[in-house]
Design a protein around this motif. Sequence first.
Motif, PDB file in Angstrom:
ATOM      1  N   GLY A 205       0.821  -1.205   0.000  1.00 53.01           N
ATOM      2  CA  GLY A 205       0.000   0.000   0.000  1.00 53.01           C
ATOM      3  C   GLY A 205       0.854   1.253   0.000  1.00 53.01           C
ATOM      4  O   GLY A 205       0.538   2.239  -0.659  1.00 53.01           O
ATOM      5  N   LYS A 206       1.959   1.215   0.755  1.00 49.45           N
ATOM      6  CA  LYS A 206       2.872   2.358   0.809  1.00 49.45           C
ATOM      7  C   LYS A 206       4.268   1.868   1.155  1.00 49.45           C
ATOM      8  O   LYS A 206       4.450   0.760   1.685  1.00 49.45           O
ATOM      9  CB  LYS A 206       2.402   3.388   1.830  1.00 49.45           C
ATOM     10  N   ALA A 207       5.262   2.694   0.862  1.00 51.51           N
ATOM     11  CA  ALA A 207       6.655   2.255   0.936  1.00 51.51           C
ATOM     12  C   ALA A 207       7.093   1.867   2.344  1.00 51.51           C
ATOM     13  O   ALA A 207       7.853   0.910   2.518  1.00 51.51           O
ATOM     14  CB  ALA A 207       7.571   3.346   0.391  1.00 51.51           C
ATOM     15  N   ASP A 208       6.645   2.594   3.375  1.00 56.82           N
ATOM     16  CA  ASP A 208       7.115   2.276   4.727  1.00 56.82           C
ATOM     17  C   ASP A 208       6.494   1.002   5.283  1.00 56.82           C
ATOM     18  O   ASP A 208       6.830   0.563   6.379  1.00 56.82           O
ATOM     19  CB  ASP A 208       6.900   3.447   5.686  1.00 56.82           C
ATOM     20  N   TRP A 209       5.588   0.382   4.530  1.00 57.09           N
ATOM     21  CA  TRP A 209       4.997  -0.891   4.936  1.00 57.09           C
ATOM     22  C   TRP A 209       5.722  -2.060   4.264  1.00 57.09           C
ATOM     23  O   TRP A 209       5.320  -3.203   4.380  1.00 57.09           O
ATOM     24  CB  TRP A 209       3.502  -0.912   4.574  1.00 57.09           C
ATOM     25  N   ASN A 210       6.799  -1.748   3.565  1.00 50.50           N
ATOM     26  CA  ASN A 210       7.498  -2.772   2.770  1.00 50.50           C
ATOM     27  C   ASN A 210       9.008  -2.749   3.059  1.00 50.50           C
ATOM     28  O   ASN A 210       9.820  -2.538   2.164  1.00 50.50           O
ATOM     29  CB  ASN A 210       7.238  -2.516   1.280  1.00 50.50           C
ATOM     30  N   PRO A 211       9.413  -3.001   4.318  1.00 49.19           N
ATOM     31  CA  PRO A 211      10.838  -2.890   4.656  1.00 49.19           C
ATOM     32  C   PRO A 211      11.706  -4.026   4.139  1.00 49.19           C
ATOM     33  O   PRO A 211      12.880  -3.816   3.844  1.00 49.19           O
ATOM     34  CB  PRO A 211      10.835  -2.843   6.178  1.00 49.19           C
ATOM     35  N   ILE A 212      11.161  -5.251   4.035  1.00 50.01           N
ATOM     36  CA  ILE A 212      11.982  -6.383   3.595  1.00 50.01           C
ATOM     37  C   ILE A 212      11.279  -7.243   2.541  1.00 50.01           C
ATOM     38  O   ILE A 212      11.659  -8.381   2.312  1.00 50.01           O
ATOM     39  CB  ILE A 212      12.399  -7.287   4.787  1.00 50.01           C
ATOM     40  N   GLY A 213      10.275  -6.680   1.895  1.00 51.58           N
ATOM     41  CA  GLY A 213       9.544  -7.444   0.886  1.00 51.58           C
ATOM     42  C   GLY A 213      10.423  -7.889  -0.262  1.00 51.58           C
ATOM     43  O   GLY A 213      10.435  -9.061  -0.646  1.00 51.58           O
ATOM     44  N   MET A 214      11.179  -6.945  -0.828  1.00 45.22           N
ATOM     45  CA  MET A 214      12.046  -7.282  -1.951  1.00 45.22           C
ATOM     46  C   MET A 214      13.118  -8.280  -1.536  1.00 45.22           C
ATOM     47  O   MET A 214      13.453  -9.214  -2.273  1.00 45.22           O
ATOM     48  CB  MET A 214      12.679  -6.009  -2.516  1.00 45.22           C
ATOM     49  N   GLU A 215      13.672  -8.086  -0.329  1.00 49.56           N
ATOM     50  CA  GLU A 215      14.704  -9.002   0.149  1.00 49.56           C
ATOM     51  C   GLU A 215      14.189 -10.442   0.213  1.00 49.56           C
ATOM     52  O   GLU A 215      14.866 -11.382  -0.215  1.00 49.56           O
ATOM     53  CB  GLU A 215      15.191  -8.566   1.541  1.00 49.56           C
ATOM     54  N   MET A 216      12.985 -10.623   0.736  1.00 51.00           N
ATOM     55  CA  MET A 216      12.425 -11.971   0.859  1.00 51.00           C
ATOM     56  C   MET A 216      12.038 -12.559  -0.493  1.00 51.00           C
ATOM     57  O   MET A 216      12.189 -13.763  -0.718  1.00 51.00           O
ATOM     58  CB  MET A 216      11.237 -11.971   1.810  1.00 51.00           C
ATOM     59  N   MET A 217      11.564 -11.724  -1.393  1.00 49.59           N
ATOM     60  CA  MET A 217      11.214 -12.231  -2.720  1.00 49.59           C
ATOM     61  C   MET A 217      12.468 -12.658  -3.489  1.00 49.59           C
ATOM     62  O   MET A 217      12.468 -13.672  -4.191  1.00 49.59           O
ATOM     63  CB  MET A 217      10.447 -11.166  -3.500  1.00 49.59           C
ATOM     64  N   ASN A 218      13.547 -11.891  -3.335  1.00 46.39           N
ATOM     65  CA  ASN A 218      14.800 -12.295  -3.966  1.00 46.39           C
ATOM     66  C   ASN A 218      15.323 -13.587  -3.346  1.00 46.39           C
ATOM     67  O   ASN A 218      15.854 -14.456  -4.047  1.00 46.39           O
ATOM     68  CB  ASN A 218      15.842 -11.185  -3.831  1.00 46.39           C
ATOM     69  N   GLN A 219      15.175 -13.719  -2.026  1.00 47.34           N
ATOM     70  CA  GLN A 219      15.587 -14.955  -1.364  1.00 47.34           C
ATOM     71  C   GLN A 219      14.764 -16.137  -1.864  1.00 47.34           C
ATOM     72  O   GLN A 219      15.298 -17.238  -2.058  1.00 47.34           O
ATOM     73  CB  GLN A 219      15.432 -14.821   0.152  1.00 47.34           C
TER      74      GLN A 219
END
Length: 276
Positions: free
Chosen positions: A124-138
């Motif tokens: 929904g907004k950037a501050d709600w996504n602190p490690i989303g990309m990291e986990m998706m890359n993992q």
Amino acid sequence: MKILSLIASRRSPGNSEILVKQASKAAQKAGAEVETINITDLNIASCEGCLACVFRGKCREEDQMDTLVEKLIQADGLIVAAPIYLLSPASVIKKIMDRALMMSLYIDDMQGRRRGSLNMTVAGKADWNPIGMEMMNQFALSFGFPVYNYHEAYAPGPGEILLQDDLMEDVASLGAGLVSYLRGETEPRTPEPNQCPSCYSRSVRLLGENKIQCPFCLVEGTLEANNQINIPQEVLNDAFWTPQHRKRHLEDWIKATRGRYMKNREAVKQKLKDFS
């Protein structure tokens, strides 16, 4: 060239589904064979940590994970998108990633092939996504797909991603770019100075002084001025998700624990009697 596209959202049509389909259409137009699966529709059991996949060569669960693993092995490319809920991707991502030890038996089958992933998140907004990309890359790395690129999108309402024309064009370009990367015509995304050069993580563990470790691929380095991450190339060459490291982890650690456990099994049983 085969690309497996995975939707990790129960909402349909939702933003994650739209992103996957947009990237997949562009990849298909660029010449790839694309199969799309919504992984929330699959019967995937939680990992029990029994290690049957390692010691017996087959998971004890009678679910659809074997079928998914087979598709992941056959694929050259991966496109995956998930919504961000409580600061990280939807739980189905972690549930399937927990079963990734099954891939350790097929590391040799994947070596020598050019593989890559495009990983996307929607919050929904950037501050709600602190490690989303990291986990998706993992997630992608755990199934043997080096990261070609990633995209972080923001749209709170279902389908609202369609209102962002520039974003939709970018996602289509990334889908076509993945095909170009798999053909050896394009290089992967260049990490920013504050990212792990192995997995693009912006999160680090502080080890004391200026020493740091990436918690997603376990490489160690230093944090320099201006928050620049410095990790020697020889360390990057042996990051956790590299084939040689995963094989060593399988042989020297996971398989080695079996003999120790067999020696300790009776003592554990006695302790369990006393414990109960």
